[in-house]
Motif scaffolding. Structure first.
Motif, short mmCIF file in Angstrom:
data_model
loop_
_atom_site.label_atom_id
_atom_site.label_comp_id
_atom_site.label_asym_id
_atom_site.label_seq_id
_atom_site.Cartn_x
_atom_site.Cartn_y
_atom_site.Cartn_z
N LYS A 1 0.84 -1.19 0.00
CA LYS A 1 0.00 0.00 0.00
C LYS A 1 0.88 1.24 0.00
N LEU A 2 0.60 2.14 -0.94
CA LEU A 2 1.37 3.37 -1.06
C LEU A 2 0.65 4.49 -0.31
N ASN A 3 1.38 5.18 0.53
CA ASN A 3 0.82 6.28 1.31
C ASN A 3 1.22 7.61 0.66
N LEU A 4 0.32 8.14 -0.14
CA LEU A 4 0.60 9.39 -0.84
C LEU A 4 -0.19 10.55 -0.27
N GLN A 5 -1.41 10.27 0.20
CA GLN A 5 -2.29 11.36 0.63
C GLN A 5 -1.92 11.84 2.03
N SER A 6 -2.23 13.06 2.25
CA SER A 6 -2.06 13.64 3.59
C SER A 6 -3.40 14.19 4.05
N GLY A 7 -3.71 14.01 5.32
CA GLY A 7 -4.96 14.53 5.85
C GLY A 7 -6.15 13.79 5.26
N THR A 8 -7.11 14.57 4.75
CA THR A 8 -8.36 13.98 4.24
C THR A 8 -8.36 13.87 2.72
N ASN A 9 -7.21 14.09 2.07
CA ASN A 9 -7.17 14.00 0.62
C ASN A 9 -7.33 12.55 0.17
N ILE A 10 -7.92 12.38 -1.01
CA ILE A 10 -8.13 11.05 -1.57
C ILE A 10 -7.70 11.04 -3.03
N ILE A 11 -7.28 9.88 -3.52
CA ILE A 11 -6.94 9.71 -4.93
C ILE A 11 -8.24 9.41 -5.69
N THR A 12 -8.55 10.28 -6.63
CA THR A 12 -9.83 10.13 -7.35
C THR A 12 -9.67 9.50 -8.72
N ASN A 13 -8.47 9.61 -9.33
CA ASN A 13 -8.32 9.07 -10.68
C ASN A 13 -6.85 8.87 -11.01
N PHE A 14 -6.59 8.15 -12.09
CA PHE A 14 -5.22 7.92 -12.54
C PHE A 14 -5.19 7.92 -14.07
N TYR A 15 -4.01 8.22 -14.62
CA TYR A 15 -3.82 8.27 -16.07
C TYR A 15 -2.45 7.69 -16.40
N ILE A 16 -2.39 6.88 -17.48
CA ILE A 16 -1.15 6.25 -17.91
C ILE A 16 -0.79 6.81 -19.28
#
Length: 1020
Positions: free
Chosen positions: A43-58
């Motif tokens: 599991k990668l911990n990228l967000q801080s606080g209440t931020n969430i990852i909503t999308n990704f692009y390759i």
């Protein structure tokens, strides 16, 4: 719901999101990375606080580059996480806009386009480190990078934008220069919103005018040409199915269709279309999306499946030559248990559901892949038609020639190792722990426990594609549990790689026809007895041999229709001897034999159905179908507005034609040819009026004319409805609408009376009407002129009877009359209030209406009392009327308009009447006594001779009508008789006093005389 990114064979990134359906947003997210085929995840911990990852692009040009979008819970703050090493490391980059969509450049890996939620388009050339605004007011999902091999500049961007007037345009610009002046417009007029589509060699737009939509295509960035369907298809909608292999395949909803579409195929340039299949079923999805029941079979070009609806029944058809011929699916002779199906063509066949899956990580109801040509699996049923609730699974390994039933329930399908392994998992809402797989194209199936604990399956994934034997199943044990990721590796089941001896060949056939699309094609398939791995480098195509052409390699040309015997004959609306509409003088055109070769067909020699087609030189054609329109179809404009005129011509020569343009206000111009008019004609009308704009096109072959009327009007600002607030029942009333500016011409008025939803239309600003029922009614008028519309309403009260006193003012009032409704209302209220205070009459029974215009006049209305007032009132009506007249004749009503300015209100013309015929109060008393004596004598004579004159009554019957017919002996002039207009004021108390006072006739006669004296002022 997990979303998966495949970076390369070893690396897998999975983004899990918890979506709250009621809130409509993602509440939680987690990013997982595996570098060993999915065996282990970190599991990668990228967000801080209440931020969430909503999308990704390759990045399609370099899959090592990945961009994640992070948002705060309130969507106010967003940032990007950028990786250039397959997700091993990420760099955070802040952005100053709210990102909606991100698009990588197809070839240049560091160039990005981002569409913001405000409708602005940004670009970056350094993988998101720096951003610049490209263009505002861009339509969502209607912007495209340049197409490699078609667009000359890789930095070109195609966009649909909205201009300042609200119209939509198709424009292009370059990344480094996209100012308003640098925008290049490729279509002369406006286009419909959400209509721009850039696909391969083709660009499509649509434009609606005069309630008819026209569809245009540009081939390899050439000029836009209207797409030519059969003349009376009259499309209501068009969906682009495919644009590959140098042909456009479209689904058209014709004027008579409701839930079906017809399939059409084009020529090379996408202009001329012929019918491929009628009445293909369609389904409308949320957000107005339309799904057509057609499936392009991957792996073999020209093969399509479609569900046709005929006579209420839906049946599945297949074509091997891209719509030239269609046939039903051959049913199996036995079911999965070996029992006879007793299903025979044409009464019974295989029918398949052709739905797309909402979840991108499970197969739809039909599954085909480029890596497994000829292999088709789908859910459906046997019978005379498709049954919605029947979803048995059928498979074919020879591209639809033969079918076999494999399951009695729908399954999700995944192909591994180029179809060498078929994985099936039941499509169900209950948790599972088993899957089935086949290594012999679905003839036999093996059950495999992929987990010890049942899992709700959310999706299947092969890593990194269909050429491997490793897959991942993801789901959850319960709705509150974390995501479960299960890796299934089939490699241990195979001990070796396949050798050439492990393959057989199979010929692609259409029943007994070996030549399909003009060639014989042979493919390789693994022997059923061989347990080996095909591997990444396996290719299925073996040999290809071109065939001689037969009649089946040709289809009907544009304007021709296929008959039952297979012959193509001209449609009734098509003249094959006429040159095509786009035939340019000096060029050549082909007079068709009625046939054209099927696109993609590579046959050679043999039959040529195009024989008989002849080449002719295009003649100089007279202009035809000339018309002139304004940008945005604006026929009504304001003075000073810029008007853009567009001249269009459907047929005929344009290069050698003169166009004479007259804009109706003295401006005239001549153009040598239509193509030189790069810029549309722009003009400005300064003065209101109606202008006849005309254009005449003329060459030596003929001429054509067109014209349009332009209305130039100042916009309406306000309308005031003038209507008497009270009227008698069935009395005609004049409703008048006063508009500003008052010089507006050609205004249309719509009148609504009461609750009637159908308005009355007039070109005059007045309407004469009447009302047949007592009560109150709301009158509304709408005035429209050009593009402006204003409205006003009034309430009118209707009574059986009313008394009306005409009023006049001292002349000094006219200097202070602004002639506005509010002033007139205030003056009327003041007069009514003064009269009520002076006479003691209830103010609610007095209504003063000041008339429009000069000189200033008014009318005083005496309203019938309500039942409540009848019970409370202590003053008689006669005395009230007398007091009103007295107040108005003795200058008791005065209004102070301002300090030092006083206005007197009197009965109309009373002063002149009193000086001419009465002369003073003393004379009036003598005259009244004389009249009383005359009436006494008259009553005595009538009493003596009443038996000789039947029907006469001594008391003149005291009715209103009789009283009005009796003539007073006082010598009043006609002017005096018309001082007071209206009917007698009716009052219950007055009637009781007149007819019931004492018992003698004398008192009654005297009261009648007094009443008639009053009628000298009240008679109409």
């Amino acid at each position: 719901m997990p979303e998966t990114m495949l970076i390369k064979v070893e690396v897998i990134l999975i983004l899990t999101k918890l979506f709250h359906s009621d809130m409509g947003k993602v509440l939680e997210s987690s990013l997982w990375r595996s570098s060993d085929y999915g065996t282990n995840y970190v599991k990668l911990n990228l967000q801080s606080g209440t931020n969430i990852i909503t999308n990704f692009y390759i990045c399609p040009a370099n899959k090592k580059k990945v961009i994640l979008v992070s948002s705060s819970m309130n969507d106010r703050d967003q940032s990007l996480f950028v990786s250039t090493d397959e997700g091993a490391n990420f760099q955070k980059q802040q952005i100053f806009f709210s990102l909606e969509t991100l698009v990588f450049h197809p070839k240049e890996e560091d160039k990005l386009l981002v569409y913001s939620k405000e409708g602005w388009l940004y670009f970056s050339t350094d993988l998101g480190k720096n951003w610049e605004l490209l263009q505002e007011r861009v339509t969502k999902e209607r912007f495209y990078w340049a197409v490699t091999g078609v667009d000359s500049d890789p930095d070109l961007v195609h966009m649909e934008i909205q201009d300042k007037s609200g119209d939509f345009l198709y424009v292009t610009c370059h990344l480094e220069n996209c100012t308003e002046k640098a925008l290049k417009t490729h279509f002369s007029g406006n286009i419909d919103q959400n209509s721009l589509l850039v696909n391969d060699d083709y660009i499509f737009i649509q434009a609606t005018s005069e309630n008819r939509t026209k569809y245009y295509v540009s081939y390899r960035r050439g000029e836009f040409i209207q797409m030519k369907l059969p003349k009376y298809a009259l499309p209501k909608d068009m969906q682009i199915i495919s644009t590959d292999e140098n042909q456009v395949f479209v689904a058209v909803k014709e004027w008579h269709q409701t839930d079906t579409y017809s399939l059409y195929l084009s020529d090379l340039k996408g202009v001329y279309f012929t019918l491929a299949l009628e009445d293909v079923r369609s389904t409308k999805q949320p957000e107005e999306n339309v799904v057509i029941d057609i499936h392009e079979v991957q792996g073999i070009k020209g093969v399509f499946l479609a569900n046709k609806k005929s006579n209420g029944k839906v049946k599945t058809y297949i074509t091997y030559n891209k719509g030239r011929d269609w046939q039903l699916l051959t049913p199996p002779s036995t079911d999965m248990n070996g029992k006879p199906t007793n299903c025979h063509l044409p009464e019974c066949s295989v029918h398949l559901h052709l739905r797309w899956a909402d979840n991108p990580y499970v197969s739809g109801t039909v599954h085909t892949k480029d890596s497994a040509p000829g292999l088709i699996m789908g859910a459906g049923n046997l019978g005379a038609q498709l049954v919605e609730y029947k979803e048995d699974m059928y498979v074919t390994s020879d591209c639809g020639n033969t079918w076999r039933q494999v399951f009695e329930e729908e399954h999700h399908i995944l192909y591994l190792d180029h179809g060498g392994v078929i994985v099936a998992i039941k499509d169900t809402s209950i948790p599972l722990k088993i899957l089935k797989f086949s290594v012999d194209e679905g003839y036999t199936w093996t059950t495999h426990n992929f987990t010890s604990t049942s899992v709700f399956v959310d999706g299947l994934l092969s890593e990194p594609g269909d050429e491997t034997l490793v897959m991942t199943i993801f789901g959850h044990i319960s709705f509150r549990s974390d995501w479960e990721l299960v890796k299934v590796d089939f490699r241990p089941s195979f001990s070796r790689q396949c050798s050439p001896d492990d393959y057989d060949s199979w010929d692609l056939m259409n029943q007994d026809k070996h030549c399909i699309m003009g060639e014989q094609r042979q493919f390789r398939k693994r022997k059923i007895s061989s347990w080996c791995i095909k591997g990444k480098n396996f290719t299925s195509a073996l040999t290809s041999k071109r065939c001689q052409c037969t009649e089946f390699d040709f289809e009907c040309d544009y304007g021709f229709e296929q008959q039952a015997n297979g012959r193509c004959v001209p449609a009734f609306w098509y003249n094959p001897d006429s040159p095509s509409e786009d035939c340019k003088f000096g060029h050549t055109y082909t007079k068709s034999s009625g046939y054209r070769k099927v696109a993609l067909n590579v046959c050679k020699g043999g039959v040529d159905k195009r024989q008989g087609s002849m080449q002719y030189r295009c003649p100089l054609m007279a202009p035809k179908g000339l018309h002139i329109v304004t940008k945005g179809e604006r026929l009504a404009v304001n003075p000073g507005d810029d008007v853009t005129f567009l001249i269009m011509q459907n047929q005929g020569d344009t290069l050698n034609t003169k166009y004479q343009v007259d804009l109706g206000d003295g401006f005239k111009a001549m153009y040598v040819n239509l193509t030189l008019m790069d810029e549309p004609i722009q003009h400005r009308y300064e003065k209101p009026g109606i202008y006849r704009v005309s254009v005449k096109a003329e060459n030596i072959a003929g001429s054509d004319e067109a014209m349009v009327y332009i209305q130039v009007n100042s916009p309406l600002q306000v309308v005031h409805l003038e209507a008497l607030p009270v009227v008698r029942r069935n009395q005609q009333i004049n409703l008048t609408a006063l508009v500003q500016p008052s010089n507006s011409n050609h205004t249309v008025f719509q009148w609504w009376l009461g609750d009637n939803l159908e308005p009355r239309l007039t070109l005059e600003n007045s309407l004469i009407t009447s009302f047949s029922e007592n009560g109150q009614i709301k009158v509304t008028v709408q005035a429209s002129c050009g593009s402006s519309m204003v409205q006003d309403s009034k309430v009118v009260r209707i009574f059986d009877q009313l008394e009306v006193l005409p009023l006049e003012f001292s002349q000094n009032i006219d200097s202070y009359n602004p002639n506005v409704p509010e002033w007139r209302e205030d003056i009327g209220q003041v007069i009514s209030r003064i009269l009520a205070e002076t006479t003691g009459m209830p103010e609610e029974l007095l209504l003063t209406v000041v008339r429009v215009g000069l000189p200033t006049t008014a009318e005083l209305y005496l309203l019938p009392p309500s039942e409540k007032l009848k019970r409370k009132r202590s003053i008689t009506a006669d005395k009230g009327i007398e007091s009103l007249i007295e107040a108005l004749t003795e200058n008791q009503v005065k209004i102070s308009l301002k300090p030092g300015v006083e206005v007197t209100v009197t009965l109309a013309d009373y002063r002149a009447v009193s000086q001419k015929s009465i002369g003073g109060k003393g004379v009036l008393i003598v005259v009244i006594m004389f009249v009383i004596c005359l009436l006494i004598v008259g009553v005595f004579i009538l009493h003596k001779f009443k038996r000789k004159i039947p029907g006469r009554n001594v008391y003149a019957q005291m009715h209103n009508e009789k009283e009005q017919e009796m003539t007073s002996p006082v010598n009043h002039s006609e002017d005096t008789q018309h001082i007071i207009q209206g009917e007698e004021y009716i009052d219950d108390d007055l009637d009781s006093q007149t007819l019931g006072n004492g018992g003698g006739g004398h008192s009654s006669v005297v009261l009648s005389i007094n009443s008639r004296e009053t009628h000298n002022y009240l008679s109409s």
